[in-house]
Design an enzyme around this catalytic site. Structure first.
Site, PDB file in Angstrom:
ATOM      1  N   TYR A  32       0.834  -1.208   0.000  1.00  0.00           N
ATOM      2  CA  TYR A  32       0.000   0.000   0.000  1.00  0.00           C
ATOM      3  C   TYR A  32       0.868   1.257   0.000  1.00  0.00           C
ATOM      4  O   TYR A  32       0.625   2.198  -0.785  1.00  0.00           O
ATOM      5  CB  TYR A  32      -0.915   0.002   1.224  1.00  0.00           C
ATOM      6  N   GLU A 110      28.609 -21.144 -15.862  1.00  0.00           N
ATOM      7  CA  GLU A 110      27.327 -20.456 -15.705  1.00  0.00           C
ATOM      8  C   GLU A 110      26.207 -21.304 -16.298  1.00  0.00           C
ATOM      9  O   GLU A 110      26.458 -22.215 -17.096  1.00  0.00           O
ATOM     10  CB  GLU A 110      27.344 -19.107 -16.455  1.00  0.00           C
ATOM     11  N   LYS A 112      23.072 -21.843 -18.833  1.00  0.00           N
ATOM     12  CA  LYS A 112      22.706 -21.371 -20.176  1.00  0.00           C
ATOM     13  C   LYS A 112      21.192 -21.152 -20.186  1.00  0.00           C
ATOM     14  O   LYS A 112      20.414 -22.082 -20.385  1.00  0.00           O
ATOM     15  CB  LYS A 112      23.118 -22.383 -21.247  1.00  0.00           C
ATOM     16  N   ASP A 114      17.443 -20.298 -21.073  1.00  0.00           N
ATOM     17  CA  ASP A 114      16.660 -20.502 -22.294  1.00  0.00           C
ATOM     18  C   ASP A 114      15.686 -19.341 -22.439  1.00  0.00           C
ATOM     19  O   ASP A 114      14.507 -19.430 -22.097  1.00  0.00           O
ATOM     20  CB  ASP A 114      15.913 -21.833 -22.216  1.00  0.00           C
ATOM     21  N   TYR A 221      24.780 -11.061 -17.175  1.00  0.00           N
ATOM     22  CA  TYR A 221      25.993 -11.810 -16.829  1.00  0.00           C
ATOM     23  C   TYR A 221      27.214 -11.476 -17.690  1.00  0.00           C
ATOM     24  O   TYR A 221      28.187 -12.217 -17.687  1.00  0.00           O
ATOM     25  CB  TYR A 221      25.714 -13.316 -16.939  1.00  0.00           C
ATOM     26  N   LYS A 312      25.371 -28.430 -24.105  1.00  0.00           N
ATOM     27  CA  LYS A 312      23.915 -28.584 -24.190  1.00  0.00           C
ATOM     28  C   LYS A 312      23.515 -29.920 -23.567  1.00  0.00           C
ATOM     29  O   LYS A 312      24.092 -30.956 -23.898  1.00  0.00           O
ATOM     30  CB  LYS A 312      23.447 -28.526 -25.650  1.00  0.00           C
ATOM     31  N   CYS A 406      -1.094 -32.489 -54.535  1.00  0.00           N
ATOM     32  CA  CYS A 406      -1.184 -31.431 -53.535  1.00  0.00           C
ATOM     33  C   CYS A 406      -2.456 -31.600 -52.700  1.00  0.00           C
ATOM     34  O   CYS A 406      -3.555 -31.756 -53.277  1.00  0.00           O
ATOM     35  CB  CYS A 406      -1.197 -30.060 -54.222  1.00  0.00           C
ATOM     36  N   CYS A 409      -4.824 -28.222 -53.656  1.00  0.00           N
ATOM     37  CA  CYS A 409      -5.392 -27.936 -54.982  1.00  0.00           C
ATOM     38  C   CYS A 409      -5.427 -29.147 -55.906  1.00  0.00           C
ATOM     39  O   CYS A 409      -5.969 -29.071 -57.016  1.00  0.00           O
ATOM     40  CB  CYS A 409      -4.636 -26.803 -55.653  1.00  0.00           C
ATOM     41  N   CYS A 424       4.375 -28.304 -54.986  1.00  0.00           N
ATOM     42  CA  CYS A 424       3.178 -28.105 -55.785  1.00  0.00           C
ATOM     43  C   CYS A 424       3.500 -27.023 -56.816  1.00  0.00           C
ATOM     44  O   CYS A 424       3.859 -25.897 -56.429  1.00  0.00           O
ATOM     45  CB  CYS A 424       2.009 -27.672 -54.906  1.00  0.00           C
ATOM     46  N   CYS A 430      -2.833 -22.117 -55.941  1.00  0.00           N
ATOM     47  CA  CYS A 430      -2.942 -22.957 -54.747  1.00  0.00           C
ATOM     48  C   CYS A 430      -3.093 -22.035 -53.529  1.00  0.00           C
ATOM     49  O   CYS A 430      -2.210 -21.209 -53.254  1.00  0.00           O
ATOM     50  CB  CYS A 430      -1.697 -23.829 -54.615  1.00  0.00           C
TER      51      CYS A 430
END
Length: 668
Positions: A32, A110, A112, A114, A221, A312, A406, A409, A424, A430
């Site tokens: 507040y 560190e 990584k 995302d 960082y 990774k 396709c 079409c 196509c 199309c």
């Protein structure tokens, strides 16, 4: 106390309270009391807008509308890191580092994150600009949106450098992401797929008020500049915390320093397990050489620093049942098979579909109907099928057979020798191709037409109002107002956007035409070389491949486009509409500042620092970062660093204002 002083006092107090609450997790006043202080500041700024600070705490709630995100060239390129997926590769990298650097080596490990990479510039302790990574050379100015993130300081404290950039990652905290999806589910709206993509989309929203409400967060960082404290990355990041930044915390093991490969492996193994307990998503860890001198010694490859590498984590794998293979038609007519799966949880999201890429991939997997398939997220984002459980295959299972016609079409599909995709050939009849080509034409890198998006393009095509991008220029208010959910203002905005597109430079129009293999860079090179659409369409094969970076595939694609009578008729209609279909010679810069070395310092009222730098270079001058006896002028703005001012006075460098500089160019 006068109004100016009270605004300054409230601004400083609210900045401090924000930092304490969002970065240090301490609450010094009640909600507040905080709201009352903020309301008082908002009231004073409303009555006295001339006294409002651009970095006022009131900016945290958003409200700025950004029609277009300006492109900004990075002062320091935002290079990507080389990726590794095995601990053996990390060991090999560490051995190479030791071989090429003498003495003891410390490494920084560190997380990584995302999220979305961001670079934020500060001058004299004030937030100036936030730019996305983009292509690494240039990104987009998203300052108005980044100002709303509570953990990004707008005014620094302590002993910070006069000018620097700090980089990090903007991400969606998992709790906020799940709350957002729960709210969307209640409203009957589609849920967002994952936090990373949602953070990226949020950061590009035009209304910063919406950005503020979503609750993005940021960890910073990496500090870049000419006058940094400390001799190493770890120490500089720790010091940045004292300036008011939320940086990775050592006590939480978000960042650690080690001098051994064993320490690196301990960090990797710890977070391979513990990442599931983080309040945000990561997809690996980053290892860097700590010492700045050793970093310089190791140097860079063309794409990444040799002193850093990313590890990774292996993608999570789950199994599901293949229910059906459907086929999508792209803008160029390329047919992409899609695996429709029984819903399965993967990486915190529900996966129902996965790309199968092309007919060769289906054959390679030896995919059969109702197969049990193994699904991973490529790069932790895009689901892909990586294998089949042959033991679970039914004896009477039928192989998946790639379609011959396709799905939109009915045209017989074609496959050019040496290419993986089926196409196509009905490019002008199309429906998905028609919509895709128009959508490409109006895109940001093309004609960038405001007020017109994919959904509206589809409506216009379905109503029979347009069948190609030239038809956009015959639309009337009466045509548009009949569309679903279209109001007068929206219709007028669309017409204004279409009219404004007639001034878009030729290279962007050429890209917008959607000629296969002619991307943004290629379009620019062709436009600069051949200058007009007529010369491009009449060019021979030899003339085309003589252009830098134009090879056989691109040349043949342009020739095929030019031999199609319907394409030529559309080009004629674009000419009649008044689009820019030839390269306008650039106005040569003046030499009014020839030989002058100019330093810029402070915050300016009329021009941004980047605009001033461009004006200096356009008129023959040279931008320099520091003052010396050879400096010709110092352009001084508000809040200029006292050190630069003192040095300029000591060396007798002439100090001019923004207005003085403008007069130098105009001659007034």
């Amino acid at each position: 106390m006068n109004v100016r002083d009270r605004i300054k006092e409230l601004t400083a107090q609210l900045h401090a309270l924000n930092h304490a609450y969002y970065v240090e997790n301490t609450s010094e006043v009640s909600d507040y009391e905080f709201d009352q202080l903020l309301k008082e500041l908002e009231g004073l700024e409303k009555k006295h807008p001339d006294l409002a600070d651009p970095n006022s705490p009131t900016k945290r709630v958003g409200g700025d509308i950004t029609k277009k995100f300006a492109t900004v060239v990075h002062q320091y390129p935002m290079l990507s890191l080389s990726n590794s997926y095995s601990q053996e590769e990390i060991q090999e990298w560490e051995a190479r580092v030791r071989k090429n650097v003498e003495g003891d080596i410390e490494y920084v490990c560190e997380l990584k994150y995302d999220g979305v990479a961001i670079g934020i510039r500060y001058e004299n302790g004030r937030f100036v600009q936030a730019v996305t990574r983009g292509d690494g050379t240039q990104g987009e100015d998203v300052s108005a949106n980044v100002r709303t993130i509570k953990t990004v300081p707008l005014q620094l404290k302590g002993n910070y450098p006069e000018e620097f950039e700090i980089r990090g990652e903007i991400f969606f905290p998992l709790e906020n992401f799940h709350q957002l999806n729960a709210m969307r589910e209640e409203l009957g709206e589609p849920q967002f797929a994952n936090p990373r993509n949602t953070a990226s989309g949020t950061l590009k929203m035009q209304d910063s008020k919406v950005v503020a409400d979503r609750g993005l967060d940021c960890l910073l960082y990496g500090v870049y500049g000419g006058d940094l404290p400390g001799t190493g990355h770890f120490e500089t990041v720790a010091t940045a915390a004292n300036w008011g930044f939320q940086v990775p915390k050592e006590e939480k093991k978000y960042i650690v320093k080690t001098n051994s490969i064993e320490g690196i492996m301990d960090f990797i193994n710890h977070w391979d397990v513990e990442r599931a307990n983080l309040p945000f998503e990561i997809d690996g860890v980053v290892i860097k050489v700590n010492d700045y001198g050793q970093q310089q010694e190791l140097g860079f490859t063309a794409k990444s620093p040799r002193w850093a590498i990313a590890y990774k984590f292996k993608a999570e794998r789950v199994s599901s049942i293949l229910e059906e293979v459907t086929y999508q038609v792209g803008r160029t007519g390329a047919i992409t098979p899609v695996a429709n799966l029984q819903p399965v949880q993967l990486g915190g999201t529900t996966v129902k579909r996965a790309s199968l890429h092309n007919a060769d991939q289906i054959a390679k997997l030896n995919l059969h109907e109702r197969d049990e398939v193994y699904v991973e997220k490529g790069g932790e984002i895009i689901p892909k099928i990586v294998g089949v459980n042959l033991d679970a295959r039914a004896e009477d299972a039928q192989p998946v057979v790639f379609i011959e016609n396709c799905p939109e079409c009915g045209s017989e599909l074609k496959r050019t020798e040496g290419e993986a995709q089926h196409y196509c050939p009905n490019d002008l009849g199309c429906r998905p191709q028609i919509i895709g080509k128009i959508d490409h034409f109006i895109s940001r890198k093309g004609l960038n037409i405001d007020g017109l998006g994919t959904e509206t393009v589809a409506l216009l095509v379905n109503k029979g109002l347009i069948a190609n991008y030239a038809d956009l220029y015959k639309l009337t208010f009466e045509d548009i107002i009949e569309l679903d959910r279209m109001a007068d203002k929206s219709a007028n905005n669309m017409l204004q956007g279409i009219e404004a597109s007639k001034q878009v430079p030729f290279e962007k129009v050429l890209f917008g035409l959607g000629i296969r293999f002619v991307g943004e860079t290629v379009a620019k090179k062709i436009a600069q070389s051949l200058l007009t659409i007529d010369k491009i369409l009449s060019a021979t094969y030899d003339e085309l491949i003589a252009i830098d970076e134009i090879g056989d595939k691109i040349a043949l694609s342009i020739l095929a486009f030019a031999q199609n009578e319907e394409n030529l008729a559309i080009i004629e209609r674009l000419k009649e509409a008044g689009l820019q279909l030839e390269t306008v010679a650039e106005v040569k810069a003046s030499n009014k500042l020839e030989g002058l070395k100019i330093v810029i310092s402070g915050v300016f009222e009329k021009y941004s620092r980047n605009e001033l730098k461009a004006m200096i270079e356009d008129n023959g001058g040279k931008n320099v970062g520091s003052i010396s006896a050879k400096t010709s002028y110092l352009i001084a703005g508000d809040n200029m660093g006292p050190a630069k001012l003192e040095k300029a006075n000591t060396l007798g460098v002439k100090i001019i204002s923004e207005l003085d500089f403008e007069k130098m160019l105009t001659g007034e």
